[in-house]
Design an enzyme around this catalytic site. Structure first.
Site, PDB file in Angstrom:
ATOM      1  N   CYS A   1     -15.410 -20.146 -15.755  1.00 57.97           N
ATOM      2  CA  CYS A   1     -14.738 -20.330 -14.424  1.00 57.97           C
ATOM      3  C   CYS A   1     -15.026 -21.597 -13.578  1.00 57.97           C
ATOM      4  CB  CYS A   1     -14.688 -18.907 -13.781  1.00 57.97           C
ATOM      5  SG  CYS A   1     -13.430 -18.804 -12.830  1.00 57.97           S
TER       6      CYS A   1
ATOM      7  N   ARG B   1      -3.276 -18.172  -6.431  1.00 63.08           N
ATOM      8  CA  ARG B   1      -4.472 -17.697  -7.346  1.00 63.08           C
ATOM      9  C   ARG B   1      -3.823 -17.148  -8.315  1.00 63.08           C
ATOM     10  NH1 ARG B   1      -9.268 -18.320  -5.212  1.00 63.08           N
ATOM     11  NH2 ARG B   1     -10.063 -17.509  -6.900  1.00 63.08           N
TER      12      ARG B   1
ATOM     13  N   HIS C   1     -13.640 -14.217 -17.727  1.00 61.58           N
ATOM     14  CA  HIS C   1     -14.866 -13.510 -17.317  1.00 61.58           C
ATOM     15  C   HIS C   1     -14.559 -12.039 -17.095  1.00 61.58           C
ATOM     16  CE1 HIS C   1     -13.021 -13.339 -13.671  1.00 61.58           C
ATOM     17  NE2 HIS C   1     -12.947 -14.866 -13.476  1.00 61.58           N
TER      18      HIS C   1
END
Ligand code: GLN
Length: 249
Positions: A93, A127, A194
């Site tokens: 990330c 996002r 993740h």
């Protein structure tokens, strides 16, 4: 055998269960009789040649990335040398973004990267959040499934000819458009996945351990298989979630 891990900026880049990834590496190494020693690397530290078999860098928000980017970039020369000498790396990330050439954040500021991966990242205004499912082929002819969770505003663009980590089956991936996720350059992997990554994808943990041991000993070991029943269940739950709701704004 002792495997030495250089954990880059663990105090800053540590959101999304990044420590859990290290715990998985530690247990899976121990079950095969190997010891994993984790050494934090922070501001002003310089990895010594040959010291680390594997580097790990986790996720963080723009604020933390801004704080550590110059110090991480200052380590770039030593990191690139270590990798050229066979060390492995996993960047997740925010750390993945900083393993590229640069990350241009929302305000247009450019954070320097370490240049270990052939890519750059530009912040977008929406996002990309959700479960992800990928098909990876780190070993040609052996497709593997990788399941995880992504949450990023950055769009990552790989250079022409760069190798992605996997093909997106569900989710957004690097930029929501290319159909690819992550990047691989030899023993260096970068990914947005993740949430946590390694507990539900134990094959990837073993791949990293294999690369780290190959750096230490000069030859690729064959790791004894483990039961992995719970891990397979965790992977299946995550993969199903991605199939149902991955990749929607
Ligand atoms: N700068 C990152 C983003 O694109 C942070 C990603 C992360 O580690 N959450 O949002």
């Amino acid at each position: 055998m002792k495997i030495v891990v250089g954990h880059l900026f663990p105090d800053y880049l540590n959101i999304y269960a990044d420590r859990g990834n290290i715990a998985v590496l530690e247990r899976r190494a121990a079950w095969r009789g190997h010891e994993l020693e984790v050494r934090p690397l922070g501001v002003g530290d310089e990895p010594r040649p040959g010291e680390h078999d594997l580097f790990y860098v986790g996720g963080g928000q723009d604020r933390e990335q801004e704080l550590i980017a110059p110090a991480l970039a200052a380590m770039g020369g030593a990191l690139r040398e270590a990798v050229a000498a066979g060390a492995a790396a996993l960047a997740v990330c925010g750390g993945y973004q900083l393993f590229g050439r640069f990350y241009r954040d929302q305000s247009g500021d450019e954070l320097p990267g370490v240049g270990l991966l052939p890519l750059h990242t530009v912040a977008g205004d929406r996002r990309m959040i959700g479960d992800v499912l990928l098909e990876c082929q780190l070993e040609p002819g052996r497709p593997r499934s990788l399941a995880g969770f992504e949450n990023h505003a950055g769009r990552t663009y790989l250079d022409e000819g760069a190798e992605p980590l996997g093909r997106v089956l569900a989710g957004f991936g690097n930029d929501g458009e290319s159909g690819y996720e992550g990047c691989r350059s030899g023993r260096v992997l970068g990914t947005y996945l993740h949430g946590p990554l390694l507990p539900r994808n134990p094959w990837l943990a073993d791949w990293l351990l294999t690369q780290a041991l190959a750096h230490r000993t000069g030859e690729e070991p064959v790791l004894e298989p483990l039961e992995d029943e719970l891990e397979a269940e965790a992977h299946a739950v995550s993969a199903d979630r991605a199939r149902i709701r991955g990749g929607r704004y």
